[in-house]
Scaffold this motif. Sequence first.
Motif, PDB file in Angstrom:
ATOM      1  N   ARG A  79       3.357  16.470  14.448  1.00 19.25           N
ATOM      2  CA  ARG A  79       2.781  17.156  13.420  1.00 19.25           C
ATOM      3  C   ARG A  79       2.600  15.969  11.817  1.00 19.25           C
ATOM      4  NH1 ARG A  79       2.478  22.246  12.614  1.00 19.25           N
ATOM      5  NH2 ARG A  79       3.289  21.978  10.276  1.00 19.25           N
ATOM      6  N   LEU A  80       3.587  14.484  11.957  1.00 21.55           N
ATOM      7  CA  LEU A  80       2.816  13.583  10.700  1.00 21.55           C
ATOM      8  C   LEU A  80       1.660  13.437  10.834  1.00 21.55           C
ATOM      9  CD1 LEU A  80       6.858  12.423  11.070  1.00 21.55           C
ATOM     10  CD2 LEU A  80       5.560  14.490   9.756  1.00 21.55           C
ATOM     11  N   THR A  81       1.138  12.550   9.621  1.00 21.49           N
ATOM     12  CA  THR A  81       0.385  11.216   9.549  1.00 21.49           C
ATOM     13  C   THR A  81       1.026  10.685   8.911  1.00 21.49           C
ATOM     14  OG1 THR A  81      -1.477  12.845   9.269  1.00 21.49           O
ATOM     15  CG2 THR A  81      -1.534  10.575   8.580  1.00 21.49           C
ATOM     16  N   ILE A  82       1.158   9.444   8.977  1.00 23.67           N
ATOM     17  CA  ILE A  82       2.357   8.117   9.189  1.00 23.67           C
ATOM     18  C   ILE A  82       1.370   7.229   8.065  1.00 23.67           C
ATOM     19  CG2 ILE A  82       3.089   6.105   8.651  1.00 23.67           C
ATOM     20  CD1 ILE A  82       4.168   7.859  11.985  1.00 23.67           C
ATOM     21  N   THR A  83       1.244   6.575   7.009  1.00 29.61           N
ATOM     22  CA  THR A  83      -0.343   5.849   6.386  1.00 29.61           C
ATOM     23  C   THR A  83       0.741   5.082   5.948  1.00 29.61           C
ATOM     24  OG1 THR A  83      -1.490   7.030   5.771  1.00 29.61           O
ATOM     25  CG2 THR A  83      -1.866   4.641   4.861  1.00 29.61           C
ATOM     26  N   LEU A  84       0.191   3.364   6.499  1.00 28.19           N
ATOM     27  CA  LEU A  84       1.437   2.295   5.885  1.00 28.19           C
ATOM     28  C   LEU A  84       0.482   1.270   4.570  1.00 28.19           C
ATOM     29  CD1 LEU A  84       3.045   0.216   6.509  1.00 28.19           C
ATOM     30  CD2 LEU A  84       1.452  -0.992   8.267  1.00 28.19           C
ATOM     31  N   ARG A  85       1.247   1.229   4.043  1.00 28.16           N
ATOM     32  CA  ARG A  85       0.477   0.759   2.621  1.00 28.16           C
ATOM     33  C   ARG A  85       0.905  -0.485   2.639  1.00 28.16           C
ATOM     34  NH1 ARG A  85      -2.933   4.788   0.960  1.00 28.16           N
ATOM     35  NH2 ARG A  85      -1.854   6.593   0.712  1.00 28.16           N
ATOM     36  N   GLU A  86       1.927  -1.332   3.965  1.00 27.42           N
ATOM     37  CA  GLU A  86       2.286  -2.998   3.484  1.00 27.42           C
ATOM     38  C   GLU A  86       3.164  -3.366   4.035  1.00 27.42           C
ATOM     39  OE1 GLU A  86       2.671  -5.657   0.106  1.00 27.42           O
ATOM     40  OE2 GLU A  86       2.267  -3.986  -1.243  1.00 27.42           O
ATOM     41  N   CYS A  87       3.174  -4.200   4.286  1.00 23.87           N
ATOM     42  CA  CYS A  87       4.350  -4.795   4.937  1.00 23.87           C
ATOM     43  C   CYS A  87       4.694  -5.912   4.418  1.00 23.87           C
ATOM     44  CB  CYS A  87       4.075  -4.481   7.328  1.00 23.87           C
ATOM     45  SG  CYS A  87       5.800  -4.995   7.520  1.00 23.87           S
ATOM     46  N   ARG A  88       5.613  -6.380   4.359  1.00 23.81           N
ATOM     47  CA  ARG A  88       5.978  -7.828   3.903  1.00 23.81           C
ATOM     48  C   ARG A  88       7.427  -7.780   4.804  1.00 23.81           C
ATOM     49  NH1 ARG A  88       6.573  -6.772  -2.397  1.00 23.81           N
ATOM     50  NH2 ARG A  88       5.088  -5.785  -2.424  1.00 23.81           N
ATOM     51  N   TYR A  89       7.523  -9.390   4.791  1.00 19.22           N
ATOM     52  CA  TYR A  89       8.665 -10.612   5.691  1.00 19.22           C
ATOM     53  C   TYR A  89       9.428 -11.143   5.353  1.00 19.22           C
ATOM     54  CZ  TYR A  89       4.964 -13.454   7.530  1.00 19.22           C
ATOM     55  OH  TYR A  89       3.510 -13.938   7.458  1.00 19.22           O
ATOM     56  N   PRO A  90      10.365 -12.024   5.428  1.00 20.83           N
ATOM     57  CA  PRO A  90      11.143 -13.020   4.966  1.00 20.83           C
ATOM     58  C   PRO A  90      10.136 -13.790   5.227  1.00 20.83           C
ATOM     59  CG  PRO A  90      12.808 -11.928   6.036  1.00 20.83           C
ATOM     60  CD  PRO A  90      11.313 -11.226   6.682  1.00 20.83           C
TER      61      PRO A  90
END
Length: 118
Positions: free
Chosen positions: A54-65
């Motif tokens: 029942r969840l909608t997940i929106t990825l706004r941004e991903c960052r890494y070292p």
Amino acid sequence: MIRAAMLCFLIASPAAAQEAVARAPGAVLRGLDKVSGAVSDLDMRNGERGGLGRLTITLRECRYPVGDPAGNAYAFLDIVEEGRQDPVFSGWMIASAPALNPLDHARYDVWVLRCKTS
């Protein structure tokens, strides 16, 4: 004298603790339905929406070292539950510390595994 040195250390520590990061084009998230025990991996690009029950997940941004794409991952997520207007989660999740800022939901868990670099 010792107090002054301790004060300087405490003031300087936050800046020293910050890590240089690069922006990734996407992330891999893992979701768990606590009722059925089903585990799902979501391979998402920035701005993309994915579903988990029942969840909608929106990825706004991903960052890494910087220089270590396999290192830690920091993902900004918006998670909305069907039938609710306000998000059940909106903020940064950190792969190495999932309990630091978790989704607080009775049925579902969502956490970040890693950023995608291609």
